[in-house]
Design an enzyme around this catalytic site. Structure first.
Site, mmCIF file in Angstrom:
data_model
loop_
_atom_site.group_PDB
_atom_site.id
_atom_site.type_symbol
_atom_site.label_atom_id
_atom_site.label_comp_id
_atom_site.label_asym_id
_atom_site.label_seq_id
_atom_site.Cartn_x
_atom_site.Cartn_y
_atom_site.Cartn_z
ATOM 1 N N ARG A 47 0.868 -1.179 0.000
ATOM 2 C CA ARG A 47 0.000 0.000 0.000
ATOM 3 C C ARG A 47 0.900 1.222 0.000
ATOM 4 N NH1 ARG A 47 2.421 1.891 3.748
ATOM 5 N NH2 ARG A 47 0.919 3.557 3.733
ATOM 6 N N ALA A 49 0.784 5.181 -2.114
ATOM 7 C CA ALA A 49 0.604 5.517 -3.532
ATOM 8 C C ALA A 49 1.820 5.195 -4.426
ATOM 9 C CB ALA A 49 0.199 6.982 -3.655
ATOM 10 N N ARG A 90 -7.326 -0.558 -6.833
ATOM 11 C CA ARG A 90 -7.715 0.490 -5.857
ATOM 12 C C ARG A 90 -7.895 1.787 -6.648
ATOM 13 N NH1 ARG A 90 -4.281 0.983 -0.480
ATOM 14 N NH2 ARG A 90 -6.169 2.027 0.209
ATOM 15 N N GLN A 197 -1.720 2.425 10.071
ATOM 16 C CA GLN A 197 -0.447 2.511 9.330
ATOM 17 C C GLN A 197 0.604 3.302 10.100
ATOM 18 O OE1 GLN A 197 -3.471 2.927 7.968
ATOM 19 N NE2 GLN A 197 -3.533 2.372 5.809
ATOM 20 N N ASP A 238 -2.209 10.872 -2.152
ATOM 21 C CA ASP A 238 -2.623 9.807 -3.075
ATOM 22 C C ASP A 238 -3.030 10.354 -4.433
ATOM 23 O OD1 ASP A 238 -2.984 8.463 -0.285
ATOM 24 O OD2 ASP A 238 -2.894 6.875 -1.787
ATOM 25 N N LYS A 249 -4.774 9.799 3.194
ATOM 26 C CA LYS A 249 -5.403 8.919 4.197
ATOM 27 C C LYS A 249 -6.415 9.670 5.068
ATOM 28 C CE LYS A 249 -5.025 5.443 4.589
ATOM 29 N NZ LYS A 249 -6.040 4.561 3.942
HETATM 30 O O1 MRU Z 1 -4.526 3.086 2.250
HETATM 31 P P1 MRU Z 1 -3.058 3.320 2.113
HETATM 32 O O2 MRU Z 1 -2.257 2.767 3.257
HETATM 33 O O3 MRU Z 1 -2.529 2.884 0.764
HETATM 34 O O4 MRU Z 1 -2.926 4.897 2.177
HETATM 35 C C1 MRU Z 1 -1.654 5.470 2.085
HETATM 36 C C2 MRU Z 1 -1.667 6.935 2.246
HETATM 37 O O5 MRU Z 1 -2.683 7.569 2.351
HETATM 38 C C3 MRU Z 1 -0.332 7.597 2.188
HETATM 39 O O6 MRU Z 1 -0.287 8.705 3.021
HETATM 40 C C4 MRU Z 1 -0.110 8.053 0.729
HETATM 41 O O7 MRU Z 1 -0.297 6.980 -0.130
HETATM 42 C C5 MRU Z 1 1.246 8.579 0.532
HETATM 43 S S1 MRU Z 1 2.459 7.291 0.615
HETATM 44 C C6 MRU Z 1 3.968 7.935 0.282
#
Ligand code: MRU
Length: 367
Positions: A47, A49, A90, A197, A238, A249
């Protein structure tokens, strides 16, 4: 130094570190079929982005190298099918779609006459996407240095480190670069409900890096701004719309509002591959809705009454007016973002073109 790798290509398979098991176990899983990588993305084995972009690119490489297609047209048709499957994995992270398109554009080159040519080019493109991500993150960290005080309390949301990328990290990379340059940073780690996370992944990374940190609950940001004093917030992204509205997030928007109320700078950090100039603002961003059990259960144990109604959007959209700056590998964008973001994206494309001979150079793939 990091002793783990979120994603790797190894002898015709994609190896992913299963992030669902961290911090208790570090288990790597090998994938030989692109459909299984799509499932792994959906189920959050990987997971973040930028990591999703690399995973999708390597999944496309799996589709190419394991194809039995007899001619170039048939292989291109199979790749289009793989792209369609991966795009459903996703919906919110722009990098996933960006990486798939980059691979598709590479495969469409009319100069690639045979299936072997296409396989080689697709794998080289996936490697380039992965390698560029690490380089971009390191550059982001350097670009951000002037914004970080020599002694700083920082709130960070979600996980944006080496796990969420191919290596080094974006917002966590900014913290890492500041630490490596001798700044005395202390990170207040939002636990990041519902999948934690922050508490699981970010704390795990910071511990290994030796960066001082304290895990807090998401709702505590205002408390710590008032009592301890927070110098800045850094978050990942994202998808960033043309006007700077940013999907990240769930909880990011709340943090931005609290930061605004306290006059604390709020920085969004990410590679330009997260910027989606095709959408005018955040209203056009599709926010993923995830299963209710992520909220109703903790560690497999139900914590809510039976049959309770649950809403679980995985992301929210922070309006651009609450974002102090957007830090990328091509520079720092300030408002008005409608002007600064297209400039940065163009600059990044120019930089990438200069790297292209290296990116395209590779030997034949053995399958
Ligand atoms: O649902 P996730 O864990 O994939 O969400 C990740 C996030 O929201 C991160 O903050 C975002 O992807 C930036 S990662 C460098």
């Amino acid at each position: 130094m990091s002793t783990y790798r979120s994603i790797e290509w190894k002898d015709g398979v994609v190896r992913l570190l299963d992030q669902r098991l961290i911090p208790h176990e570090t288990v790597y899983v090998d994938y030989a079929d692109y459909r299984d990588v799509a499932t792994a993305i959906r189920e959050m084995v990987i997971r973040g982005a930028p990591a999703l972009g690399a995973a999708a690119a390597y999944a496309m490489a799996l589709a190419a190298v394991h194809s039995q297609a007899a001619d170039a047209a048939s292989l291109r048709a199979e790749l289009a099918q793989a792209a369609a499957v991966l795009r459903t994995a996703r919906p919110t992270a722009a990098n996933l779609f960006w990486a798939i398109q980059r691979v598709m554009d590479r495969a469409a080159d009319p100069g690639l006459a045979t299936p072997a040519d296409i396989r080689t080019a697709v794998l080289a493109e996936a490697h380039a996407i992965a390698e560029e991500d690490v380089q971009a993150n390191r550059q982001i960290g350097l670009n951000a240095l002037p914004l970080i005080p020599d002694k700083a309390n920082i709130i960070h949301h979600c996980n944006t480190g080496g796990l969420a990328t191919v290596g080094y990290g974006t917002a966590l990379g900014v913290i890492r670069a500041a630490h490596e340059h001798g700044k005395r940073v202390h990170v207040f780690v939002d636990e990041t409900r519902p999948r934690l996370q922050g508490a699981r992944l970010t704390a795990w990374e910071l511990k290994q890096l030796g960066i001082p940190h304290t895990v807090i609950v998401d709702g505590a940001s205002g408390y710590f701004m008032r009592t301890v004093g927070i110098d800045l917030c850094v978050v990942g992204c994202d998808r960033v719309a043309r006007n700077g509205d940013t999907a990240n997030k769930i909880g990011t928007y709340n943090l931005a509002l609290v930061a605004h109320a306290h006059g604390v700078p709020f920085y969004v950090v990410g590679p330009t591959s997260t910027i989606d100039l095709s959408i005018p603002n955040g209203d056009a961003i599709q926010v993923e809705e995830r299963p209710a059990r992520e909220i109703t259960q903790i560690g497999g144990e139900q914590i809510t009454p039976d049959g309770v109604a649950v809403a679980n959007p995985a992301f929210d959209v922070t309006p651009a007016r609450y974002i102090t700056a957007i830090i990328t590998e091509a520079g720092i964008a300030y408002p008005p973002y409608e002007e600064s973001l297209p400039d940065l994206v163009a600059r990044a494309q120019e930089q990438r073109k200069q790297m292209e001979p290296w990116a395209a150079g590779s030997e034949q793939v053995d399958v």
